[in-house]
Design a protein around this motif. Structure first.
Motif, PDB file in Angstrom:
ATOM      1  N   PRO A 110       0.790  -1.355  -0.019  1.00 39.99           N
ATOM      2  CA  PRO A 110       0.043   0.144  -0.010  1.00 39.99           C
ATOM      3  C   PRO A 110       0.758   1.179   0.080  1.00 39.99           C
ATOM      4  O   PRO A 110       0.106   2.486  -0.159  1.00 39.99           O
ATOM      5  CB  PRO A 110      -0.684  -0.097   1.384  1.00 39.99           C
ATOM      6  CG  PRO A 110      -0.004  -0.925   2.173  1.00 39.99           C
ATOM      7  CD  PRO A 110       0.823  -1.905   1.340  1.00 39.99           C
ATOM      8  N   ALA A 111       2.066   1.163   0.199  1.00 40.71           N
ATOM      9  CA  ALA A 111       3.226   2.284   0.222  1.00 40.71           C
ATOM     10  C   ALA A 111       3.204   3.000  -1.190  1.00 40.71           C
ATOM     11  O   ALA A 111       3.090   2.410  -2.145  1.00 40.71           O
ATOM     12  CB  ALA A 111       4.360   1.809   1.009  1.00 40.71           C
ATOM     13  N   GLU A 112       3.653   4.104  -1.149  1.00 37.82           N
ATOM     14  CA  GLU A 112       3.994   4.899  -2.406  1.00 37.82           C
ATOM     15  C   GLU A 112       5.431   4.248  -3.094  1.00 37.82           C
ATOM     16  O   GLU A 112       5.565   4.395  -4.220  1.00 37.82           O
ATOM     17  CB  GLU A 112       4.062   6.406  -2.201  1.00 37.82           C
ATOM     18  CG  GLU A 112       2.685   6.742  -1.950  1.00 37.82           C
ATOM     19  CD  GLU A 112       2.636   8.221  -1.531  1.00 37.82           C
ATOM     20  OE1 GLU A 112       2.362   9.036  -2.508  1.00 37.82           O
ATOM     21  OE2 GLU A 112       3.183   8.609  -0.398  1.00 37.82           O
ATOM     22  N   PHE A 113       6.322   3.650  -2.016  1.00 37.80           N
ATOM     23  CA  PHE A 113       7.501   3.534  -2.635  1.00 37.80           C
ATOM     24  C   PHE A 113       7.798   2.267  -1.688  1.00 37.80           C
ATOM     25  O   PHE A 113       7.807   1.994  -0.481  1.00 37.80           O
ATOM     26  CB  PHE A 113       8.505   4.464  -2.185  1.00 37.80           C
ATOM     27  CG  PHE A 113      10.019   3.821  -2.688  1.00 37.80           C
ATOM     28  CD1 PHE A 113      10.390   3.835  -4.089  1.00 37.80           C
ATOM     29  CD2 PHE A 113      11.161   3.797  -1.793  1.00 37.80           C
ATOM     30  CE1 PHE A 113      11.531   3.550  -4.590  1.00 37.80           C
ATOM     31  CE2 PHE A 113      12.183   3.410  -2.047  1.00 37.80           C
ATOM     32  CZ  PHE A 113      12.660   3.394  -3.604  1.00 37.80           C
ATOM     33  N   GLY A 114       8.039   1.125  -2.303  1.00 36.48           N
ATOM     34  CA  GLY A 114       8.628  -0.473  -1.688  1.00 36.48           C
ATOM     35  C   GLY A 114       9.971  -0.858  -2.036  1.00 36.48           C
ATOM     36  O   GLY A 114      10.351  -0.483  -3.270  1.00 36.48           O
ATOM     37  N   ILE A 115      10.479  -1.430  -1.183  1.00 34.15           N
ATOM     38  CA  ILE A 115      11.953  -1.701  -1.555  1.00 34.15           C
ATOM     39  C   ILE A 115      12.371  -2.843  -0.869  1.00 34.15           C
ATOM     40  O   ILE A 115      12.106  -3.047   0.376  1.00 34.15           O
ATOM     41  CB  ILE A 115      13.100  -0.313  -1.134  1.00 34.15           C
ATOM     42  CG1 ILE A 115      14.459  -0.705  -1.560  1.00 34.15           C
ATOM     43  CG2 ILE A 115      12.753  -0.032   0.373  1.00 34.15           C
ATOM     44  CD1 ILE A 115      15.133   0.519  -1.661  1.00 34.15           C
TER      45      ILE A 115
END
Lengths: 209, 209
Positions: A110-115
């Motif tokens: 659900p995050a804008e940036f996943g890493i």
């Protein structure tokens, strides 16, 4: 829309740290085997693989959109993101342990940036919602650089906890993970080269028979 | 009832593969620092740590139930499981990257047997619903041995995918993961010994200043 996932690849003289145990031709076949498994997994996860390669890839028996860009990783990803108008993902071509579940877990964040960090501070996989804004900062401590960048953008961030996506295959010792945890093309290729698991002094390793 | 989690520990001359960069006293302090972080994380996750140690542990500033059993790991866990009448967990004392979320994820598994592999075929963490039935089979390819055993029992099995719980801290190169991914007691101890991150030839490592 199906999420595009860029898979950067360098087919020529790859995986140099395996040169002590594999010839160059074997290393090239090994890199192709891992790429093949990654592509299949991405398709299995319902995403659309895009092969970003520095040179034409021979003997890849899977249909995949291919972009040949003979340039550095950051530059190739910069060219790729400019043609995107939505979210996309990036997965390294040597994540031989990746599976459908871990890929979906990252790409459904659900995050804008996943890493997903690699061992030693690298970056193994990324999800970015606003793809066209992405600035690739691979090499060196890329994990920390990507996090700092995403924080500066004000993005919500998920650092995904996955052994399968964090495990780099670079050194001879890493081959043991492939033989323990997978049964796909890459494992079959290693077996074909004669690599098998063996236990010595209470530790599991690989040897070539 | 609060889930008990056994944390096996060997306080004397631990982490021998770090002997090239730490004195024995430093290695003992380092092992205690990791143990401290693991115990705190287990408490934070709402579970009850039980320290299974081969010798008395000095300078541990946290209240924890302690069982001193000067015997091998499998034997100590066998003694432990005999006094259990429900589910329990096992977490290795050197999982310096473990966090609340990964511990809860494992211990909340709906499966009858949950397991997290370590690098090289080891077993880093376990959940077992029928604790008194457990047969510890550490050393060697313990991950595969535990899976085979659980299959023979007919248990439902979850192999949990976690970088934080799969990352072993054994070699000098592993310290980089602690400095990148944690900010707790262990990271502070490494800093105190003079270990810092440094980037060289595009790779992140640690050096001692």
């Amino acid at each position: 829309m199906t999420l595009p996932i860029a898979i950067p690849f360098r087919p020529i003289d790859p995986k140099k740290r395996l040169a002590t145990i594999m010839s160059m031709e074997e290393r090239e076949g090994f890199a192709r085997a891992m790429l093949f498994d990654v592509i299949e997994t991405v398709i299995d996860a319902g995403c659309a693989p895009v092969l970003l390669t520095t040179d034409e890839v021979s003997e890849i028996d899977v249909r995949v959109r291919t972009i040949v860009l003979n340039m550095g990783l950051n530059e190739a990803l910069d060219a790729f993101r400019k043609e995107q108008n939505g979210a996309f993902g990036i997965i390294m071509a040597d994540l031989a342990l990746c599976d459908k579940k871990s890929v979906i877990r990252l790409m459904d964040t659900p995050a804008e940036f996943g890493i997903v960090p690699g061992t030693g501070g690298g970056t193994n996989a990324i999800y970015i919602r606003d793809g066209s804004a992405f600035r690739a900062q691979y090499y060196g401590s890329s994990f920390m650089k990507h996090i700092t960048w995403a924080e500066e953008q004000g993005y919500s961030i998920e650092i995904m906890d996955s052994f399968r996506l964090s495990t780099d295959i670079d050194e001879p010792d890493d081959l043991v993970e492939i033989l323990i945890h997978t049964k796909r093309n890459t494992a079959a290729y290693l077996n074909q080269l004669g690599f098998v698991l063996h236990t010595e002094e209470g530790r599991v390793g690989v040897r070539r028979v």
